[in-house]
Design an enzyme around this catalytic site. Structure first.
Site, mmCIF file in Angstrom:
data_model
loop_
_atom_site.group_PDB
_atom_site.id
_atom_site.type_symbol
_atom_site.label_atom_id
_atom_site.label_comp_id
_atom_site.label_asym_id
_atom_site.label_seq_id
_atom_site.Cartn_x
_atom_site.Cartn_y
_atom_site.Cartn_z
ATOM 1 C CB ALA A 12 -0.936 -0.015 1.204
ATOM 2 C CB ALA A 17 -0.712 0.962 -3.382
ATOM 3 C CG ASP A 42 4.215 -1.562 2.263
ATOM 4 O OD1 ASP A 42 5.376 -2.017 2.444
ATOM 5 O OD2 ASP A 42 3.825 -1.138 1.168
ATOM 6 N NE ARG A 98 5.884 -8.463 -16.600
ATOM 7 C CZ ARG A 98 5.649 -8.444 -17.905
ATOM 8 N NH1 ARG A 98 5.641 -9.559 -18.599
ATOM 9 N NH2 ARG A 98 5.423 -7.317 -18.525
ATOM 10 C CG ASN A 105 8.250 -10.798 -5.443
ATOM 11 O OD1 ASN A 105 8.816 -10.234 -4.504
ATOM 12 N ND2 ASN A 105 8.100 -10.236 -6.611
ATOM 13 C CD GLN A 112 0.538 -10.668 1.026
ATOM 14 O OE1 GLN A 112 0.034 -10.615 -0.082
ATOM 15 N NE2 GLN A 112 1.299 -9.704 1.512
ATOM 16 C CB VAL A 129 -1.135 -6.566 -8.987
ATOM 17 C CG1 VAL A 129 -0.354 -5.584 -9.848
ATOM 18 C CG2 VAL A 129 -2.638 -6.334 -9.157
ATOM 19 C CG ASP A 159 -0.296 -8.305 -20.195
ATOM 20 O OD1 ASP A 159 0.846 -7.864 -20.373
ATOM 21 O OD2 ASP A 159 -0.632 -8.876 -19.139
ATOM 22 N NE ARG A 162 1.522 -2.677 -20.763
ATOM 23 C CZ ARG A 162 2.310 -3.271 -19.879
ATOM 24 N NH1 ARG A 162 2.510 -4.586 -19.929
ATOM 25 N NH2 ARG A 162 2.922 -2.565 -18.952
ATOM 26 C CG HIS A 187 1.747 -10.143 -16.461
ATOM 27 N ND1 HIS A 187 1.419 -9.209 -17.408
ATOM 28 C CD2 HIS A 187 2.555 -9.505 -15.571
ATOM 29 C CE1 HIS A 187 1.995 -8.060 -17.107
ATOM 30 N NE2 HIS A 187 2.696 -8.205 -15.993
HETATM 31 P P1 NAD Z 1 6.782 -0.768 -5.398
HETATM 32 O O1 NAD Z 1 8.162 -1.246 -5.090
HETATM 33 O O2 NAD Z 1 6.559 0.671 -5.692
HETATM 34 O O3 NAD Z 1 5.801 -1.155 -4.214
HETATM 35 C C1 NAD Z 1 5.771 -2.429 -3.682
HETATM 36 C C2 NAD Z 1 5.372 -2.296 -2.236
HETATM 37 O O4 NAD Z 1 5.185 -3.607 -1.719
HETATM 38 C C3 NAD Z 1 6.441 -1.619 -1.358
HETATM 39 O O5 NAD Z 1 5.859 -0.566 -0.602
HETATM 40 C C4 NAD Z 1 6.922 -2.751 -0.472
HETATM 41 O O6 NAD Z 1 7.351 -2.310 0.804
HETATM 42 C C5 NAD Z 1 5.661 -3.598 -0.391
HETATM 43 N N1 NAD Z 1 5.872 -4.956 0.069
HETATM 44 C C6 NAD Z 1 6.954 -5.746 -0.083
HETATM 45 N N2 NAD Z 1 6.784 -6.912 0.579
HETATM 46 C C7 NAD Z 1 5.563 -6.861 1.126
HETATM 47 C C8 NAD Z 1 4.820 -7.754 1.933
HETATM 48 N N3 NAD Z 1 5.310 -8.946 2.315
HETATM 49 N N4 NAD Z 1 3.579 -7.380 2.346
HETATM 50 C C9 NAD Z 1 3.078 -6.185 2.004
HETATM 51 N N5 NAD Z 1 3.744 -5.284 1.253
HETATM 52 C C10 NAD Z 1 4.970 -5.626 0.816
HETATM 53 O O7 NAD Z 1 6.260 -1.698 -6.595
HETATM 54 P P2 NAD Z 1 5.033 -1.447 -7.582
HETATM 55 O O8 NAD Z 1 5.512 -0.681 -8.744
HETATM 56 O O9 NAD Z 1 3.865 -0.970 -6.809
HETATM 57 O O10 NAD Z 1 4.812 -2.945 -8.115
HETATM 58 C C11 NAD Z 1 4.333 -3.947 -7.265
HETATM 59 C C12 NAD Z 1 4.329 -5.289 -7.991
HETATM 60 O O11 NAD Z 1 3.413 -5.276 -9.080
HETATM 61 C C13 NAD Z 1 5.684 -5.691 -8.596
HETATM 62 O O12 NAD Z 1 5.896 -7.071 -8.387
HETATM 63 C C14 NAD Z 1 5.488 -5.415 -10.076
HETATM 64 O O13 NAD Z 1 6.349 -6.183 -10.879
HETATM 65 C C15 NAD Z 1 4.049 -5.837 -10.237
HETATM 66 N N6 NAD Z 1 3.352 -5.348 -11.446
HETATM 67 C C16 NAD Z 1 2.478 -6.222 -12.044
HETATM 68 C C17 NAD Z 1 1.763 -5.819 -13.158
HETATM 69 C C18 NAD Z 1 0.795 -6.749 -13.851
HETATM 70 O O14 NAD Z 1 0.328 -6.397 -14.938
HETATM 71 N N7 NAD Z 1 0.455 -7.915 -13.315
HETATM 72 C C19 NAD Z 1 1.933 -4.525 -13.659
HETATM 73 C C20 NAD Z 1 2.827 -3.664 -13.027
HETATM 74 C C21 NAD Z 1 3.547 -4.101 -11.911
HETATM 75 C C1 LMR Z 2 4.232 -4.636 -16.578
HETATM 76 O O1 LMR Z 2 3.747 -5.421 -17.384
HETATM 77 O O2 LMR Z 2 4.392 -3.432 -16.834
HETATM 78 C C2 LMR Z 2 4.593 -5.131 -15.200
HETATM 79 O O3 LMR Z 2 4.409 -6.507 -15.085
HETATM 80 C C3 LMR Z 2 5.954 -4.716 -14.774
HETATM 81 C C4 LMR Z 2 7.005 -5.502 -15.498
HETATM 82 O O4 LMR Z 2 7.895 -6.032 -14.828
HETATM 83 O O5 LMR Z 2 6.942 -5.589 -16.724
#
Ligand code: NAD
Ligand code: LMR
Length: 332
Positions: A12, A17, A42, A98, A105, A112, A129, A159, A162, A187
């Protein structure tokens, strides 16, 4: 007005977030009649940052937003939640795939999953996500055996958005004129963005996208590769992974799950495979789904060309490999 529902956002204090929370508080996801209590999870070092996010949420002065609970304790965050956005995880950096994030992760999603199992509503809708999203969703579901597997999904909506935007730009129409683009599989850079069944609404009527574009070479190579590599392209430019578009896609995914899809239309979601289209069972695979009464069904009987089948095989194989690697990490 309905009773408030509890909604958890993990990660968060992070960048996705930050864009997602406004959509939730403003009613753009659960609707203008549904008040929400936000549970913000968080890790302990981020609690100070989270305090700032809480202040900003208060300062939005939005009437649908009732309680706000910032916490580092999963048991509190997941208490009685009706919807869970599992965003918190490490994002990849330039040059990584990824799946390179698995080791970092996957444990998060085990913990969770256990917390959801113990504390969430049994009809909770979970959207993963955090990457690698499909395999994290699978792991999360395994550790929450009292919650139906169907309630765990992974985000491929970014995706889809996009792909839809790229097709609309190529044809020269507004993005909402393009329907039924499909994202199959992971993904990741093996996903298959497929427009074989997509349509575009033109002044002359609704037309199939493939005949309107009429360039198989572009559709089968340039388009597919652009969508597969779009996340990496954003990282190369921003030096951070996509956030605004990811948050928008998370809102789109959950809103459609909550309110349903229109007749004849579908959206793509990573869901636990039931073997449809010959995909191996027990991987979280992105399929086209139609949604009614908060339940999705995989759209059946779409024709799959030999070219598409070869793409589906590649992405299935990657998901099976990720599942094996995740299980190895969890055994250590
Ligand atoms: P970010 O680093 O800005 O934020 C991640 C947050 O998660 C941080 O505040 C961190 O402290 C927190 N965190 C870490 N471990 C945790 C835990 N155990 N419990 C709760 N919180 C925890 O990253 P972001 O840009 O917000 O991206 C988050 C994730 O989403 C990444 O894995 C990124 O690759 C993924 N993502 C996925 C997609 C998709 O299309 N599926 C798209 C974009 C990003
Ligand atoms: C995205 O598709 O933008 C996210 O999954 C972040 C990444 O690692 O590509």
């Amino acid at each position: 007005m309905a009773e408030p529902i509890n909604v958890v956002v993990t990660g968060a204090a992070g960048q996705i977030a930050y864009s997602l929370l406004y959509q939730l508080a403003a009613g753009s996801v659960f609707g203008p009649e549904q008040p929400i209590n936000l549970r913000l999870l968080d890790i302990p070092p981020m609690m100070k940052v989270l305090d700032g996010v809480v202040m900003e949420l208060q300062d939005l002065a939005l009437p649908l937003l009732r309680e706000i609970l910032p916490t580092a304790e999963p048991a509190k965050a997941f208490e009685n939640v009706a919807a869970a956005f599992l965003v918190g995880a490490m994002p990849r950096k330039e040059g990584m795939e990824r799946k390179d994030l698995l080791a970092a992760n996957v444990d998060i999603f085990k913990v969770q999953g256990e917390a959801l199992d113990k504390h969430a509503r049994k009809d909770v809708k979970v959207l993963v996500v955090g990457n690698p999203a499909n395999t994290n969703a699978l792991i999360c579901s395994h550790y929450a055996p009292s919650i139906p597997k169907e309630n765990f999904t992974a985000m491929t909506r970014l995706d889809q958005n996009r792909a839809q935007a790229a097709i609309a730009a190529r044809i020269g129409v507004q993005v909402d004129k393009v329907k039924n683009v499909i994202i199959w599989g992971n993904h990741s850079s093996t996903q298959y963005p497929d427009v074989a069944h997509a349509t575009v609404a033109l002044s002359s009527g609704v037309k199939p996208v493939p005949s309107e574009i009429n360039d198989d070479e572009w559709l089968n190579s340039t388009f597919v590769e652009t969508i597969q590599k779009r996340g990496a392209a954003v990282i190369a430019a921003r030096k951070m992974s996509s956030a605004m578009s990811a948050a928008k896609a998370a809102g789109d995914h959950m809103r459609d799950w909550w309110f349903g899809t229109k007749t004849g239309e579908w959206v793509s979601m990573g869901v636990v495979s039931d073997g449809s289209y010959g995909i191996p069972k027990d991987v979280v695979f992105s399929f086209p789904v139609a949604i009614k009464n908060k339940q999705y069904e995989i759209v059946q009987n779409l024709s799959i060309s030999n070219f598409a089948k070869s793409k589906l095989d590649v992405t299935s194989k990657e998901l099976e490999e990720e599942r094996a690697e995740a299980n190895n990490v969890l055994k250590k």
